[in-house]
Motif scaffolding. Structure first.
Motif, PDB file in Angstrom:
ATOM      1  N   ARG A  57      -9.161  13.564  -4.641  1.00 30.01           N
ATOM      2  CA  ARG A  57      -9.399  13.220  -3.231  1.00 30.01           C
ATOM      3  C   ARG A  57      -9.540  14.491  -2.390  1.00 30.01           C
ATOM      4  O   ARG A  57     -10.334  14.557  -1.461  1.00 30.01           O
TER       5      ARG A  57
ATOM      6  N   ARG B 294      -3.649  -4.373  -6.671  1.00 26.66           N
ATOM      7  CA  ARG B 294      -2.728  -3.451  -7.328  1.00 26.66           C
ATOM      8  C   ARG B 294      -2.095  -4.172  -8.518  1.00 26.66           C
ATOM      9  O   ARG B 294      -2.172  -5.396  -8.612  1.00 26.66           O
TER      10      ARG B 294
ATOM     11  N   TYR C 132      -7.049  -8.161   2.827  1.00 25.45           N
ATOM     12  CA  TYR C 132      -7.267  -7.518   4.135  1.00 25.45           C
ATOM     13  C   TYR C 132      -7.856  -8.508   5.138  1.00 25.45           C
ATOM     14  O   TYR C 132      -7.581  -8.450   6.325  1.00 25.45           O
TER      15      TYR C 132
ATOM     16  N   SER D 137      -8.759  -2.796   7.495  1.00 27.31           N
ATOM     17  CA  SER D 137     -10.017  -2.829   6.726  1.00 27.31           C
ATOM     18  C   SER D 137     -10.219  -1.582   5.878  1.00 27.31           C
ATOM     19  O   SER D 137     -10.913  -1.620   4.861  1.00 27.31           O
ATOM     20  N   PHE D 138      -9.666  -0.448   6.331  1.00 29.74           N
ATOM     21  CA  PHE D 138      -9.799   0.791   5.550  1.00 29.74           C
ATOM     22  C   PHE D 138      -8.628   0.977   4.586  1.00 29.74           C
ATOM     23  O   PHE D 138      -8.482   2.040   3.973  1.00 29.74           O
TER      24      PHE D 138
ATOM     25  N   GLY E 134     -18.640   2.684  -2.023  1.00 24.77           N
ATOM     26  CA  GLY E 134     -17.702   2.842  -0.901  1.00 24.77           C
ATOM     27  C   GLY E 134     -18.434   3.071   0.405  1.00 24.77           C
ATOM     28  O   GLY E 134     -18.061   2.524   1.443  1.00 24.77           O
ATOM     29  N   GLY E 135     -19.488   3.868   0.358  1.00 25.85           N
ATOM     30  CA  GLY E 135     -20.171   4.216   1.599  1.00 25.85           C
ATOM     31  C   GLY E 135     -21.254   3.240   1.984  1.00 25.85           C
ATOM     32  O   GLY E 135     -21.729   3.246   3.123  1.00 25.85           O
TER      33      GLY E 135
ATOM     34  N   HIS F  75      -4.540   5.826  -0.398  1.00 22.62           N
ATOM     35  CA  HIS F  75      -5.951   5.539  -0.712  1.00 22.62           C
ATOM     36  C   HIS F  75      -6.767   5.191   0.539  1.00 22.62           C
ATOM     37  O   HIS F  75      -7.927   4.788   0.404  1.00 22.62           O
TER      38      HIS F  75
ATOM     39  N   HIS G 195      -4.589   1.485   3.646  1.00 17.18           N
ATOM     40  CA  HIS G 195      -3.444   2.137   4.260  1.00 17.18           C
ATOM     41  C   HIS G 195      -2.835   3.029   3.203  1.00 17.18           C
ATOM     42  O   HIS G 195      -3.024   2.803   2.014  1.00 17.18           O
TER      43      HIS G 195
ATOM     44  N   GLU H  15       0.828  -1.216   0.000  1.00 20.23           N
ATOM     45  CA  GLU H  15       0.000   0.000   0.000  1.00 20.23           C
ATOM     46  C   GLU H  15       0.860   1.263   0.000  1.00 20.23           C
ATOM     47  O   GLU H  15       0.497   2.265  -0.607  1.00 20.23           O
TER      48      GLU H  15
ATOM     49  N   HIS I  39      -5.304  11.405  -8.609  1.00 16.02           N
ATOM     50  CA  HIS I  39      -5.887  10.927  -7.355  1.00 16.02           C
ATOM     51  C   HIS I  39      -5.822  12.002  -6.277  1.00 16.02           C
ATOM     52  O   HIS I  39      -6.816  12.291  -5.610  1.00 16.02           O
TER      53      HIS I  39
ATOM     54  N   THR J 138     -19.925  -1.497   2.299  1.00 13.76           N
ATOM     55  CA  THR J 138     -18.937  -1.723   3.347  1.00 13.76           C
ATOM     56  C   THR J 138     -19.547  -1.583   4.739  1.00 13.76           C
ATOM     57  O   THR J 138     -19.612  -2.539   5.513  1.00 13.76           O
TER      58      THR J 138
ATOM     59  N   ILE K 177     -10.446   6.359  -6.824  1.00 15.36           N
ATOM     60  CA  ILE K 177      -9.805   5.246  -6.113  1.00 15.36           C
ATOM     61  C   ILE K 177      -8.949   4.457  -7.109  1.00 15.36           C
ATOM     62  O   ILE K 177      -7.990   3.775  -6.726  1.00 15.36           O
TER      63      ILE K 177
ATOM     64  N   CYS L   1      -9.267   4.745   3.295  1.00 10.25           N
ATOM     65  CA  CYS L   1     -10.669   5.144   3.152  1.00 10.25           C
ATOM     66  C   CYS L   1     -10.941   6.571   3.631  1.00 10.25           C
ATOM     67  O   CYS L   1     -10.657   6.909   4.785  1.00 10.25           O
ATOM     68  N   VAL L   2     -11.530   7.354   2.763  1.00  6.22           N
ATOM     69  CA  VAL L   2     -11.832   8.746   3.081  1.00  6.22           C
ATOM     70  C   VAL L   2     -13.028   8.831   4.056  1.00  6.22           C
ATOM     71  O   VAL L   2     -13.154   9.776   4.820  1.00  6.22           O
TER      72      VAL L   2
END
Ligand code: HEM
Length: 412
Positions: free
Chosen positions: A106, A301, A324, A352-353, A249-250, A358, A355, A65, A102, A253, A95, A360-361
Motif C-alpha cells: 500500500r 472478511r 456497506y 462506502s470507502f 477499484g478505480g 484497507h 474503514h 474493519e 499489505h 466504483t 487489498i 480506499c486509497v
C-alpha cells in the motif's frame, strides 16, 4: 459447544442477501432496514456462495474493519468478496493481504494519491470532463454509462498509469472480467476465459512495466511499482492481481457513483436547485452521492479464530459480510437515510470507502472526479433526465447500472 447447537442459537438471515434480484429489482432497502432493527448480525446457512454472516449496522461494520487481526482479508484464507474466488486460481493483490505485506505494498501505491498529486489530477479530471460533456448530444437520448461514466473513470486511470487514452476499451474489458466473478459463472469455460483475458492484460502491462524499469522513477503508478522493493519483483499472478485491483477499484466504483448521480438528481430535483443556488454545496453533494449510491455493496472478511461479536459466537474460518449498502442507511447515524440530501452534515462519515487499514486509497481522487462532474453539470445549467428505468447490475458485490439512457434538458 457442538456445531449444530451453536448454529441453532444463531439469528438466521431470513432471505439470501447475495441474491442478484434484490439489486437488479432495486428492492434491497426494506430487508436491510428490517435486519438493522431486528438482527444487526445474522447468519445465512445456504446461498450459492455457501454460509455467511451479515453485519448490517454502521457500528458493527466499523468494528470488524478495525480488528484486522480477527477478521482477515488474506486471499489464501478466504477472499474479500462473498464469492470464494475464481475456483482454484490465486489472486494475491494487496487489498487481499494482511500486514505486513499489505502495509508495504500500500505504501508503494498511496503516494500517487497524496494531496500534493491531487492538484494536477484535478486539472486533468476537469479538462477530460469538460471535453466529454461538450461532446454530448443535448436533446437526444444516449447512454450516460457509455458516454460519461465509463470514459471519465477509465480516462483517469490511464492518466495514473501514464498510458494512451485510446486503450480504454481494453481496460474496460479486463476490468469487467476481473469483477465478473459470481456464483453462476464459476464454470470451467469462465475460468478459461478469465485466464485468457488476464494473460492479455499481463502481457500489455508487462511491456509498460519493463519500459519503466529502464527509466528513472516518475509519479505514475507503474513506475512506482517497478522501482519499489515491495512491488518491483512480483510473480506474474501478483502482477495480474494488483493491476486488476487498480483497474477494478478505480473503475467500476466511481463509474457507478457517476450514474447514481443522475438517478439521485432526478428523484430529488430540489437538490439540484440547491446546488444551483449555492455552488459551495458541491463537495458535500459528492460525499452524499457516494453514501447514497454505495457503489461497493459489501466487502468480506474471514474469522482467523473463534470469537464473539454482538453477542454471537463465530467460528474460525467463517465468512463475515460487511454490508456497506446497509451501514450507509443506518438511521442512528444518517437520519432519514434513504433521502439524498446535499446539505447532510455528516455525509462524509459514510462507509462506502471502507474503514481502517484497507480504507480506499483512491477516495480523494474519486471525490474529485464526482465533484468535478457535478460542477460541470451545474455550470452548464443542465438537467439530466433518465429515459425509463435503467437496468441494474446483477451483482451482490458492485452496486450500479449496466446502462442509463438519458436526455439532457436545459433548466428553466
Ligand atoms: C479499496 C471503495 C474509488 C483504488 C477500497 C475499498 C472500498 C473501496 C470499499 C475496500 C475498503 C476496505 O476493505 O475496508 C471505493 C469507492 C470508490 C473507489 C466507493 C469510488 C466512489 C477508487 C479509485 C481507486 C481505488 C478511484 C484508484 C484509482 C482502491 C485500492 C484499494 C481500494 C487500490 C485497496 C486499498 C487497501 O487494501 O489498502 N475502495 N473505491 N478506489 N480502492 Fe477504492
Amino acid at each position: 459447544m457442538a456445531t449444530e447447537a451453536l448454529a441453532a442459537q444463531r439469528p438466521l438471515t431470513p432471505i439470501d442477501l447475495s441474491d442478484n434480484a434484490l439489486y437488479t429489482e432495486n428492492r434491497w432497502h426494506a430487508p436491510f432496514a428490517e435486519l438493522r432493527r431486528t438482527a444487526p448480525l445474522s447468519y445465512r446457512e445456504d446461498s450459492p456462495f455457501g454460509a455467511y454472516w451479515s453485519a448490517v449496522t454502521y457500528d458493527l461494520v466499523q468494528q470488524i474493519e478495525l480488528d484486522w487481526q480477527t477478521w482477515t482479508s488474506a486471499w489464501d484464507k478466504g477472499n474479500i468478496t462473498i464469492a470464494d474466488g475464481v475456483g482454484e486460481i490465486d489472486f494475491p493483490n494487496f487489498i487481499a493481504q494482511d500486514p505486513p505485506i499489505h502495509t508495504a505494498q500500500r505504501k508503494v501505491i498511496s503516494p500517487a494519491f497524496a494531496p500534493s498529486q491531487m492538484k494536477t489530477r484535478e486539472e486533468q479530471v476537469r479538462a477530460r470532463c469538460a471535453e466529454l460533456l461538450d461532446g454530448l448530444p443535448v436533446g437526444e437520448t444516449f447512454d450516460w454509462v457509455e458516454r460519461v461514466s465509463i470514459p471519465q473513470t477509465l480516462g483517469m486511470l490511464l492518466i495514473l498509469f501514464d498510458m494512451p487514452y485510446d486503450e480504454w476499451r481494453d481496460l474496460k474489458r479486463w476490468s469487467d472480467y476481473a469483477s465478473a466473478v459470481s456464483a453462476d459463472n464459476l464454470t470451467d469455460e469462465f475460468r478459461a476465459e478469465f485466464m485468457e483475458q488476464m494473460g492479455q492484460m499481463l502481457a500489455r502491462f508487462d511491456r509498460e512495466l519493463e519500459a519503466r524499469r529502464e527509466l528513472p522513477p516518475t509519479d505514475d503508478l507503474l513506475s512506482r511499482m517497478v522501482h519499489s522493493e515491495a512491488m518491483g519483483n512480483m510473480t506474474p499472478m501478483e502482477r495480474i492481481a494488483n493491476i486488476a485491483l487498480l483497474i477494478v477499484g478505480g473503475n467500476d466504483t466511481t463509474r457507478n457513483s457517476m450514474s447514481g448521480l443522475v438517478e439521485a438528481l432526478d428523484l430529488y430535483p430540489d437538490q439540484l436547485d440547491l446546488l444551483h443556488g449555492d455552488r459551495a454545496l458541491i463537495p458535500n453533494a459528492a460525499q452524499e452521492i457516494i453514501r447514497w449510491q454505495s457503489p461497493v455493496t459489501h466487502m468480506r472478511r474471514t474469522a482467523t479464530r473463534d470469537t464473539e461479536l454482538a453477542g454471537q459466537r463465530i467460528r474460525e474460518g467463517e465468512k463475515m459480510i460487511m454490508w456497506y449498502i446497509s451501514a450507509n442507511r443506518d438511521e442512528s447515524v444518517f437520519p432519514d437515510s434513504d433521502r439524498f440530501d446535499v446539505t447532510r452534515e455528516n455525509a462524509r462519515r459514510h462507509l462506502s470507502f471502507g474503514h481502517g487499514i484497507h480504507r480506499c486509497v483512491g477516495a480523494r481522487l474519486a471525490e474529485i472526479q464526482i465533484g468535478t462532474l457535478i460542477e460541470e453539470i451545474v455550470d452548464r445549467g443542465w438537467r439530466i433526465v433518465p429515459e425509463g428505468a435503467p437496468p441494474r447490475l446483477p451483482s451482490p458485490f458492485l452496486h450500479g447500472f449496466t446502462e442509463m439512457p438519458v436526455r439532457i434538458e436545459k433548466r428553466r
